[in-house]
Design a protein around this motif. Structure first.
Motif, PDB file in Angstrom:
ATOM      1  N   LEU A 136       0.775  -1.131   0.002  1.00  0.00           N
ATOM      2  CA  LEU A 136      -0.003   0.163   0.144  1.00  0.00           C
ATOM      3  C   LEU A 136       0.859   1.182   0.092  1.00  0.00           C
ATOM      4  O   LEU A 136       0.567   2.178  -0.714  1.00  0.00           O
ATOM      5  N   THR A 137       1.945   1.301   0.765  1.00  0.00           N
ATOM      6  CA  THR A 137       2.707   2.479   0.815  1.00  0.00           C
ATOM      7  C   THR A 137       3.338   2.671  -0.421  1.00  0.00           C
ATOM      8  O   THR A 137       3.472   3.953  -1.032  1.00  0.00           O
ATOM      9  N   VAL A 138       3.810   1.457  -1.200  1.00  0.00           N
ATOM     10  CA  VAL A 138       4.534   1.716  -2.774  1.00  0.00           C
ATOM     11  C   VAL A 138       3.543   2.215  -3.463  1.00  0.00           C
ATOM     12  O   VAL A 138       3.738   3.127  -4.314  1.00  0.00           O
ATOM     13  N   VAL A 139       2.178   1.556  -3.405  1.00  0.00           N
ATOM     14  CA  VAL A 139       1.198   2.184  -4.410  1.00  0.00           C
ATOM     15  C   VAL A 139       0.947   3.550  -4.172  1.00  0.00           C
ATOM     16  O   VAL A 139       0.631   4.499  -5.061  1.00  0.00           O
ATOM     17  N   GLU A 140       0.863   4.082  -2.797  1.00  0.00           N
ATOM     18  CA  GLU A 140       0.524   5.542  -2.656  1.00  0.00           C
ATOM     19  C   GLU A 140       1.551   6.379  -3.203  1.00  0.00           C
ATOM     20  O   GLU A 140       1.351   7.230  -3.537  1.00  0.00           O
ATOM     21  N   SER A 141       2.838   6.125  -2.933  1.00  0.00           N
ATOM     22  CA  SER A 141       3.929   6.937  -3.270  1.00  0.00           C
ATOM     23  C   SER A 141       3.917   6.874  -4.831  1.00  0.00           C
ATOM     24  O   SER A 141       4.195   7.999  -5.398  1.00  0.00           O
ATOM     25  N   GLU A 142       3.610   5.836  -5.621  1.00  0.00           N
ATOM     26  CA  GLU A 142       3.539   5.762  -7.156  1.00  0.00           C
ATOM     27  C   GLU A 142       2.392   6.734  -7.379  1.00  0.00           C
ATOM     28  O   GLU A 142       2.321   7.497  -8.423  1.00  0.00           O
ATOM     29  N   ASN A 143       1.270   6.673  -6.766  1.00  0.00           N
ATOM     30  CA  ASN A 143       0.029   7.519  -6.979  1.00  0.00           C
ATOM     31  C   ASN A 143       0.450   9.019  -6.762  1.00  0.00           C
ATOM     32  O   ASN A 143       0.055   9.653  -7.975  1.00  0.00           O
TER      33      ASN A 143
ATOM     34  N   LYS B  70       3.108  14.061 -11.958  1.00  0.00           N
ATOM     35  CA  LYS B  70       3.566  14.087 -13.475  1.00  0.00           C
ATOM     36  C   LYS B  70       2.489  14.496 -14.485  1.00  0.00           C
ATOM     37  O   LYS B  70       2.646  15.236 -15.076  1.00  0.00           O
ATOM     38  N   ILE B  71       1.114  14.284 -13.871  1.00  0.00           N
ATOM     39  CA  ILE B  71      -0.002  14.775 -14.701  1.00  0.00           C
ATOM     40  C   ILE B  71       0.081  16.175 -14.453  1.00  0.00           C
ATOM     41  O   ILE B  71      -0.308  17.154 -15.550  1.00  0.00           O
ATOM     42  N   GLU B  72       0.142  16.768 -13.453  1.00  0.00           N
ATOM     43  CA  GLU B  72       0.100  18.315 -13.072  1.00  0.00           C
ATOM     44  C   GLU B  72       1.356  18.816 -14.066  1.00  0.00           C
ATOM     45  O   GLU B  72       0.913  20.030 -14.535  1.00  0.00           O
ATOM     46  N   SER B  73       2.331  18.334 -13.960  1.00  0.00           N
ATOM     47  CA  SER B  73       3.517  19.146 -14.955  1.00  0.00           C
ATOM     48  C   SER B  73       3.154  18.776 -16.226  1.00  0.00           C
ATOM     49  O   SER B  73       3.619  19.753 -16.985  1.00  0.00           O
TER      50      SER B  73
END
Length: 165
Positions: A89-96, A102-105
């Protein structure tokens, strides 16, 4: 007291029990072997019963110990699975969070302008803007709805009854 009869006790009561042991000793020699064998057999049976009880008790203790250890292993396994899921879950949250950044940039105004220029689009100049002035009233007219026959009949019946009421 040397002259005292052994059949009497201290209170001068006659006690025959002292003589009974003499007869039993004679008989006990004859029956001692039988009694000894009988006692030996009883002891062996008692020893076997005790041995069986000890073995069954040890087996029950081992089964109980196995159940406790198995339960502890299952609990430990569940904790390990929970910790693995938390790590995932921690890995997925950091990837999110990384993907949101990235989307914002990628959707920033500067990047959109660069992309538009790359595909051949250009900014509008003021000469290309055409303004249209539409003059109309600010009133909205809603046409009347046509009433069906059932509503006409209903109104007629209601007006008829209103006359008498």
């Amino acid at each position: 007291m040397p002259g005292m009869n052994l059949a009497y006790d201290n209170e001068n009561n006659y006690d025959l029990n002292k003589y009974r042991h003499l007869n039993e000793d004679n008989r006990s020699d004859e029956n001692s072997e039988k009694n000894h064998e009988y006692i030996t057999i009883k002891r062996k049976n008692a020893d076997r019963g005790n041995t069986i009880k000890i073995v069954l008790s040890a087996f029950a203790a081992l089964v109980l110990l196995f159940c406790v250890v198995y339960g502890k292993v299952q609990i430990s396994d569940m904790y390990n699975k929970i910790n693995a899921q938390k790590a995932e879950l921690t890995v997925v949250e950091s990837e999110n969070a990384r993907l949101k950044a990235k989307i914002e940039s990628d959707t920033s105004l500067k990047n959109i302008e660069e992309y538009a220029e790359n595909i051949g689009l250009k900014k509008l100049d003021k000469a290309q803007i055409l303004y249209v002035d539409i003059q109309s009233d600010d009133v909205v007219k809603i046409p009347e709805k046509e009433e069906n026959y059932f509503l006409h009949i209903k109104k007629a019946i209601l007006s008829f009854f209103d006359r008498f009421a």
